[in-house]
Design a protein around this motif. Structure first.
Motif, PDB file in Angstrom:
ATOM      1  N   LYS A   1      60.611  27.069  58.992  1.00 19.49           N
ATOM      2  CA  LYS A   1      60.314  27.467  57.612  1.00 19.49           C
ATOM      3  C   LYS A   1      60.874  28.852  57.333  1.00 19.49           C
ATOM      4  O   LYS A   1      60.931  29.698  58.239  1.00 19.49           O
ATOM      5  CB  LYS A   1      58.799  27.540  57.399  1.00 19.49           C
ATOM      6  CG  LYS A   1      58.007  26.324  57.751  1.00 19.49           C
ATOM      7  CD  LYS A   1      56.523  26.705  57.682  1.00 19.49           C
ATOM      8  CE  LYS A   1      55.615  25.622  58.211  1.00 19.49           C
ATOM      9  NZ  LYS A   1      54.228  26.101  58.326  1.00 19.49           N
TER      10      LYS A   1
ATOM     11  N   TYR B   1      59.256  30.941  55.889  1.00 17.96           N
ATOM     12  CA  TYR B   1      58.079  31.749  56.187  1.00 17.96           C
ATOM     13  C   TYR B   1      58.106  32.305  57.621  1.00 17.96           C
ATOM     14  O   TYR B   1      57.781  33.464  57.852  1.00 17.96           O
ATOM     15  CB  TYR B   1      56.815  30.908  55.979  1.00 17.96           C
ATOM     16  CG  TYR B   1      55.528  31.638  56.261  1.00 17.96           C
ATOM     17  CD1 TYR B   1      54.980  32.493  55.324  1.00 17.96           C
ATOM     18  CD2 TYR B   1      54.878  31.478  57.478  1.00 17.96           C
ATOM     19  CE1 TYR B   1      53.805  33.172  55.581  1.00 17.96           C
ATOM     20  CE2 TYR B   1      53.695  32.149  57.743  1.00 17.96           C
ATOM     21  CZ  TYR B   1      53.164  32.994  56.783  1.00 17.96           C
ATOM     22  OH  TYR B   1      52.004  33.670  57.056  1.00 17.96           O
ATOM     23  N   ASP B   2      58.500  31.457  58.570  1.00 14.39           N
ATOM     24  CA  ASP B   2      58.540  31.891  59.972  1.00 14.39           C
ATOM     25  C   ASP B   2      59.450  33.104  60.156  1.00 14.39           C
ATOM     26  O   ASP B   2      59.131  34.040  60.892  1.00 14.39           O
ATOM     27  CB  ASP B   2      59.047  30.754  60.870  1.00 14.39           C
ATOM     28  CG  ASP B   2      58.199  29.499  60.757  1.00 14.39           C
ATOM     29  OD1 ASP B   2      56.992  29.632  60.494  1.00 14.39           O
ATOM     30  OD2 ASP B   2      58.740  28.394  60.923  1.00 14.39           O
TER      31      ASP B   2
ATOM     32  N   ASP C   1      53.378  40.275  57.761  1.00 14.17           N
ATOM     33  CA  ASP C   1      52.673  39.595  56.675  1.00 14.17           C
ATOM     34  C   ASP C   1      52.073  40.562  55.654  1.00 14.17           C
ATOM     35  O   ASP C   1      51.275  40.168  54.819  1.00 14.17           O
ATOM     36  CB  ASP C   1      51.572  38.704  57.242  1.00 14.17           C
ATOM     37  CG  ASP C   1      50.520  39.500  57.994  1.00 14.17           C
ATOM     38  OD1 ASP C   1      50.670  40.741  58.088  1.00 14.17           O
ATOM     39  OD2 ASP C   1      49.559  38.886  58.492  1.00 14.17           O
TER      40      ASP C   1
ATOM     41  N   LYS D   1      50.530  33.862  46.038  1.00  9.15           N
ATOM     42  CA  LYS D   1      50.209  32.537  46.583  1.00  9.15           C
ATOM     43  C   LYS D   1      51.359  31.566  46.358  1.00  9.15           C
ATOM     44  O   LYS D   1      51.677  30.741  47.212  1.00  9.15           O
ATOM     45  CB  LYS D   1      48.931  31.997  45.934  1.00  9.15           C
ATOM     46  CG  LYS D   1      47.671  32.414  46.676  1.00  9.15           C
ATOM     47  CD  LYS D   1      46.419  31.866  45.990  1.00  9.15           C
ATOM     48  CE  LYS D   1      45.170  32.550  46.549  1.00  9.15           C
ATOM     49  NZ  LYS D   1      44.076  32.590  45.566  1.00  9.15           N
TER      50      LYS D   1
ATOM     51  N   TYR E   1      54.072  32.462  48.807  1.00  8.25           N
ATOM     52  CA  TYR E   1      53.643  31.984  50.118  1.00  8.25           C
ATOM     53  C   TYR E   1      53.884  30.484  50.250  1.00  8.25           C
ATOM     54  O   TYR E   1      54.458  30.016  51.246  1.00  8.25           O
ATOM     55  CB  TYR E   1      52.152  32.305  50.275  1.00  8.25           C
ATOM     56  CG  TYR E   1      51.541  31.943  51.599  1.00  8.25           C
ATOM     57  CD1 TYR E   1      51.483  32.874  52.630  1.00  8.25           C
ATOM     58  CD2 TYR E   1      50.999  30.679  51.816  1.00  8.25           C
ATOM     59  CE1 TYR E   1      50.904  32.550  53.849  1.00  8.25           C
ATOM     60  CE2 TYR E   1      50.421  30.349  53.033  1.00  8.25           C
ATOM     61  CZ  TYR E   1      50.365  31.289  54.043  1.00  8.25           C
ATOM     62  OH  TYR E   1      49.794  30.970  55.250  1.00  8.25           O
ATOM     63  N   ALA E   2      53.489  29.747  49.227  1.00  9.62           N
ATOM     64  CA  ALA E   2      53.645  28.296  49.262  1.00  9.62           C
ATOM     65  C   ALA E   2      55.117  27.916  49.314  1.00  9.62           C
ATOM     66  O   ALA E   2      55.521  27.014  50.057  1.00  9.62           O
ATOM     67  CB  ALA E   2      52.978  27.669  48.037  1.00  9.62           C
TER      68      ALA E   2
ATOM     69  N   LEU F   1      57.687  29.728  50.486  1.00  9.28           N
ATOM     70  CA  LEU F   1      58.274  30.070  51.781  1.00  9.28           C
ATOM     71  C   LEU F   1      57.804  29.103  52.871  1.00  9.28           C
ATOM     72  O   LEU F   1      58.529  28.813  53.817  1.00  9.28           O
ATOM     73  CB  LEU F   1      57.909  31.507  52.173  1.00  9.28           C
ATOM     74  CG  LEU F   1      58.515  32.602  51.298  1.00  9.28           C
ATOM     75  CD1 LEU F   1      57.971  33.967  51.697  1.00  9.28           C
ATOM     76  CD2 LEU F   1      60.034  32.600  51.390  1.00  9.28           C
ATOM     77  N   ASN F   2      56.599  28.602  52.714  1.00  8.02           N
ATOM     78  CA  ASN F   2      56.073  27.655  53.689  1.00  8.02           C
ATOM     79  C   ASN F   2      56.629  26.254  53.495  1.00  8.02           C
ATOM     80  O   ASN F   2      56.776  25.492  54.456  1.00  8.02           O
ATOM     81  CB  ASN F   2      54.541  27.602  53.590  1.00  8.02           C
ATOM     82  CG  ASN F   2      53.895  28.388  54.706  1.00  8.02           C
ATOM     83  OD1 ASN F   2      53.925  27.959  55.849  1.00  8.02           O
ATOM     84  ND2 ASN F   2      53.344  29.526  54.374  1.00  8.02           N
ATOM     85  N   ALA F   3      56.936  25.927  52.257  1.00 11.87           N
ATOM     86  CA  ALA F   3      57.429  24.575  51.971  1.00 11.87           C
ATOM     87  C   ALA F   3      58.909  24.430  52.305  1.00 11.87           C
ATOM     88  O   ALA F   3      59.382  23.356  52.653  1.00 11.87           O
ATOM     89  CB  ALA F   3      57.187  24.238  50.508  1.00 11.87           C
ATOM     90  N   GLN F   4      59.629  25.534  52.192  1.00 10.53           N
ATOM     91  CA  GLN F   4      61.078  25.471  52.390  1.00 10.53           C
ATOM     92  C   GLN F   4      61.437  25.488  53.864  1.00 10.53           C
ATOM     93  O   GLN F   4      61.323  26.502  54.536  1.00 10.53           O
ATOM     94  CB  GLN F   4      61.765  26.655  51.688  1.00 10.53           C
ATOM     95  CG  GLN F   4      61.725  26.599  50.178  1.00 10.53           C
ATOM     96  CD  GLN F   4      62.722  25.612  49.586  1.00 10.53           C
ATOM     97  OE1 GLN F   4      63.423  24.902  50.312  1.00 10.53           O
ATOM     98  NE2 GLN F   4      62.779  25.541  48.276  1.00 10.53           N
ATOM     99  N   THR F   5      61.916  24.361  54.349  1.00 13.49           N
ATOM    100  CA  THR F   5      62.428  24.319  55.715  1.00 13.49           C
ATOM    101  C   THR F   5      63.953  24.275  55.646  1.00 13.49           C
ATOM    102  O   THR F   5      64.532  23.936  54.611  1.00 13.49           O
ATOM    103  CB  THR F   5      61.891  23.085  56.453  1.00 13.49           C
ATOM    104  OG1 THR F   5      62.092  21.933  55.636  1.00 13.49           O
ATOM    105  CG2 THR F   5      60.403  23.242  56.742  1.00 13.49           C
TER     106      THR F   5
END
Lengths: 156, 156
Positions: free
Chosen positions: B77, B79-80, B88, B118, B121-122, B124-128
């Motif tokens: 992700k 996010y990672d 963070d 939020k 965050y969502a 960055l977490n959703a995008q792989t």
DNA sequence: TTTTAATCAGACAATATTATCTGATTATAA
DNA sequence: TTATAATCAGATAATATTGTCTGATTAAAA
């Protein structure tokens, strides 16, 4: 370290917010602002000078001088302060740093990010200082106590 | 100057994206990555080393060595990468810098900003990485030409 | 009119981030 | 087995941001 606004910008917003609290036209010396917000005096002083030169606030020199809100809080947007201090780069730059990212050659997150930035832009434009004076007063009351020994930037 | 992610973070994302383009397991020397993305070689090298130590990518030493995607792009992700490099702080800090901003004592824009963060965050977490390999290839093709003589940070 | 207390201007200092350099280590290929 | 080409580690340099200092200017009050 990821940040949104520079320290200068954060402090600038806090300072103007504080002046808004004091009411339009009330002259407040930088000493009081720095003390209350726990911001280095000379630093916030420079920032307020900058905002003065950009007509967002006013200043009065000499004894009993200080800074003051020059116009109605309803006419000062957060956006104005951000632009005055940090400029508008945040609204036009590719979040991944691709130098030629655009609608035609979008970076992978271009569309998603554009949406977020537009929302941020709208929020900063919609928020005028009169809209949260009561919230700020709460905030101001509660400052000071916890800010001691805080590093300039938290560890990564 | 307002920024979102540090240069390190931007470069890190760009680098990993490039590796994703090359395909899982394909070993690419940092020289090629730096050249293609127009990033200082020693700088992107350090960043990729950091991402290697955090297991987001892999590296191979010695002749014909380099960096490579160690797992499926679908498992990496954005996010990672952001967390690995910038931490963070962006998700937990008050955007106006108030040291004790929280749900109980919110700063004036706390609620609005929380919503934006939020969403970020969502996203960055959703995008792989697998989700935009084609977009990246477009992007990569188009790099290099315009990046010459770009200042480290644009003028304020 | 003099003292005082404030902004203002510009130089300076400290810290953080970005970038570069040197050499050690590693593994492949000749 | 030696030469080569890569990562890796750590020091150093350059730049940007943040913070401090000194003194000039200004205007009110004594």
């Amino acid at each position: 370290m990821a940040i949104i606004f520079s320290k200068k910008c954060e402090y600038g917003i806090q300072g103007v917010l504080y002046l808004a609290l004091k009411g339009i036209g009330t002259v407040t010396p930088v000493e009081e602002i720095a003390e209350h917000l726990q911001i280095p005096r000379e630093f916030i002083s420079k920032i307020l000078q900058e905002l003065t030169s950009k007509k967002i606030i006013g200043s009065k020199k000499g004894k009993n001088g200080g800074f003051f809100l020059a116009k109605s809080p309803a006419k000062i947007k957060l956006y104005d302060i951000v632009i005055a201090i940090d400029g508008d780069a945040i609204f036009g730059q590719c979040v991944l740093g691709f130098p030629n990212c655009s609608g035609d050659y979008p970076c992978p997150v271009h569309d998603n990010w554009s949406k977020l930035i537009k929302e941020t832009y709208a929020m900063l434009n919609a928020q005028t200082l009169d809209q949260f004076k009561d919230k700020v007063s709460l905030k101001i009351q509660n400052l000071g106590a916890k800010k001691k020994n805080v590093k300039v930037r938290p560890a990564n």
